[in-house]
Design a protein around this motif. Structure first.
Motif, PDB file in Angstrom:
ATOM      1  N   SER A 266       0.836  -1.194   0.000  1.00  0.00           N
ATOM      2  CA  SER A 266       0.000   0.000   0.000  1.00  0.00           C
ATOM      3  C   SER A 266       0.869   1.240   0.000  1.00  0.00           C
ATOM      4  O   SER A 266       2.100   1.160   0.068  1.00  0.00           O
ATOM      5  CB  SER A 266      -0.893   0.031   1.247  1.00  0.00           C
ATOM      6  N   CYS A 273      -2.649   3.860  15.740  1.00  0.00           N
ATOM      7  CA  CYS A 273      -1.914   2.983  16.670  1.00  0.00           C
ATOM      8  C   CYS A 273      -0.607   2.385  16.192  1.00  0.00           C
ATOM      9  O   CYS A 273       0.330   2.296  16.986  1.00  0.00           O
ATOM     10  CB  CYS A 273      -2.843   1.890  17.149  1.00  0.00           C
ATOM     11  N   ARG A 442      -3.400   1.455  -3.748  1.00  0.00           N
ATOM     12  CA  ARG A 442      -4.024   0.409  -2.937  1.00  0.00           C
ATOM     13  C   ARG A 442      -4.232  -0.905  -3.680  1.00  0.00           C
ATOM     14  O   ARG A 442      -4.877  -1.814  -3.160  1.00  0.00           O
ATOM     15  CB  ARG A 442      -5.388   0.916  -2.431  1.00  0.00           C
TER      16      ARG A 442
END
Ligand code: NAD
Ligand code: UGA
Length: 464
Positions: A266, A273, A442
């Motif tokens: 990607s 996080c 993507r």
């Protein structure tokens, strides 16, 4: 009736405790937050976060055994079990700035529990915290409360991923509960096990010691992010050699020891996080005088930054080395599909870079508001100010609007609605400047079909 309080009504506290209320009608769950607007939204018909399936769960139990409130003290007083689910962002200043977790919110919530509790409490770390945080919480609780009140601390880290949170919570791979290895610790642990095993098979509720549980959460995120950085590193080799990263991922992933998941190359991982938790691990390693270990984990983040820059450089290079005044349609701003969350989204880095190159960006995301996009792009550290954003960024209401008149289209988020069978790419091609470029960050588009239409296609992990 068991009484549960959850401090922090965010992406984790909200969904995870709403699911407890949904699965255990005889448990009263009160989710509290200091942020009045957030609580108002939880109590309204438009919830503060977008998560598939969440509305149904909240609307089914709200006002019955699920409550949202800003009365933190009362919820603490009434509770038997208290989840601490507040944010633990990376510290911005002071010791450990840019790496260590800022535990100010955890400390504030813990102090509040100590100050207002009048009965024994089981305090559960739900937030992701550095290893041994439970020790600090215990010290705060014991130093600030009535000596007769007993507190037991458990670690119960959350593994949900945004966009699939409800499925992750109702059907998790595992639930982790860490406790002190004492009779009281085991008794507290059992109380939480009894809640989860109402809907989760016993063998998936894993118990262990507190420190292993705390560290396992950081470790799991680090290992997941490491896989993405590994495939992204390979994507650079693919682009230079003619290998195809999807084929390489497939070939490697069919080895049962490696497995197929989390090998999608990607434009770079985002989300609140991964980066934060790896940096947390890096800081921990440094504090433990393990510089080689720190450097090892740091490289996962370095590779992610490199991937974002590599992709933006490819855009500029392909557009004849200048994007000045060119209209670039950016599809997607969220850090992944099926969420409106933009924290650490790769799209922010891309936009900022392209603005500095004087491009005109036409941006469309189905779930992110114009206000949020502007806020993200003008955050300190991003590198673009309000004037530049107003001048260079146009927020669009559809993919077609963004693409009309564009020199290039960039896929930043893998929303289903951008796939080949959802958008009319012939119509998009007809509305764009020529040559019309597509940059697929993507791997969701069919490059061969797009080339048949007439597009010039550049895909992550594939040579043009
Ligand atoms: P968030 O920012 O969405 O929510 C945290 C909430 O806590 C905020 O609404 C804030 O107002 C509230 N809060 C802070 N201090 C408070 C206090 N003293 N009293 C009452 N409320 C207070 O954060 P999040 O995404 O839900 O993450 C929470 C924790 O869970 C973090 O440690 C994160 O690392 C971890 N986590 C997040 C995810 C995720 O997908 N977002 C998944 C797993 C774990
Ligand atoms: C991640 C973990 O998957 C959760 O288990 C964890 O609880 C959570 O972090 C957390 O602690 O906050 P999340 O960030 O919501 O969940 O989403 P992921 O699906 O992990 O995706 C993270 C980023 O990696 C996204 O930008 C996604 O697009 C990217 N990604 C993911 C890839 O680039 N390739 C992949 O193969 C998978």
């Amino acid at each position: 009736m068991v009484n549960i309080c959850c401090i922090g009504a965010g992406y984790v506290g909200g969904p995870s405790c709403a699911v407890i209320a949904y699965k255990c009608h005889d448990v009263k769950v009160t989710i509290v937050d200091l942020n009045q607007a957030r609580i108002d939204a939880w109590n309204s018909s438009e919830l503060p976060i977008y998560e598939p399936g969440l509305d149904e769960i909240v609307f089914a139990r709200r006002g019955k055994n699920l409550f949202f409130s800003t009365d933190v003290d009362q919820a603490i007083i009434d509770a038997d079990l208290i989840f601490v689910s507040v944010n633990t962002p990376t510290k911005k200043t002071g010791m450990g700035a840019g790496m260590a977790a800022d535990l100010a919110y955890i400390e504030r919530a813990t102090r509040r529990i100590a100050q207002v509790a009048t009965t024994p409490k089981i305090v559960i770390e739900k937030s992701t915290v550095p290893c041994r945080t439970a020790q600090s919480m215990r010290t705060i609780l014991e130093a600030n409360s009535n000596k007769n009140i007993r507190f037991d601390i458990l670690s119960n880290p959350e593994f949900l991923a945004e966009g699939t949170a409800i499925n992750d919570l109702t059907n998790p791979d595992r639930v982790l509960i860490g406790c002190l290895q004492t009779p009281e610790g085991f008794a507290a642990q059992q109380k939480l096990v009894d809640i989860y095993t109402r809907w989760i098979p016993k063998e998936r509720v894993i118990t262990m010691n507190l420190w292993s549980s705390e560290l396992s959460k950081l470790a799991a995120n680090a290992l997941l992010a490491q896989r993405i950085s590994s495939i992204n590193a390979l994507s650079a080799i693919c682009e230079a050699t003619g290998a195809d990263v999807d084929e390489v991922a497939y070939a490697c992933g069919t080895d049962s020891r490696i497995g197929p998941k989390f090998l999608k190359a990607s434009v770079g991982f985002g989300g609140s996080c991964f980066q934060k938790d790896i940096l947390n691990l890096v800081y921990l390693s440094e504090q433990l005088h393990l510089p080689e270990v720190a450097a090892y984990w740091k490289s996962v983040v370095t590779m992610n930054e490199y991937q974002k820059m590599r992709f933006t450089h490819r855009i500029v290079r392909t557009l004849f080395n200048t994007v000045t005044n060119k209209r670039i349609a950016m599809l997607g701003f969220a850090f992944k599909k099926d969420t409106g969350d933009t924290r650490e989204s790769a799209a922010i880095t891309l936009c900022s870079y392209l603005i500095q190159e004087h491009a005109r960006i036409a941006l469309y995301d189905p779930k992110v508001s114009a206000k949020q996009i502007k806020m993200d792009l003008t955050e300190p550290g991003v590198g673009t100010n309000e004037e530049e954003v107003d001048k260079h960024v146009q927020i669009c209401q559809s993919a077609y609007e963004a693409c009309a008149g564009a020199d290039a289209l960039v896929i930043c988020t893998e929303w289903d609605e951008f796939k080949m069978n959802q958008l009319d790419y012939q119509k998009i091609f007809d509305s764009m400047q020529k040559p019309a470029f597509i940059f697929d960050g993507r791997l969701i588009l069919d490059a061969a079909k797009l080339r048949e239409i007439g597009f010039r296609v550049e895909t992550i992990g594939k040579s043009a």
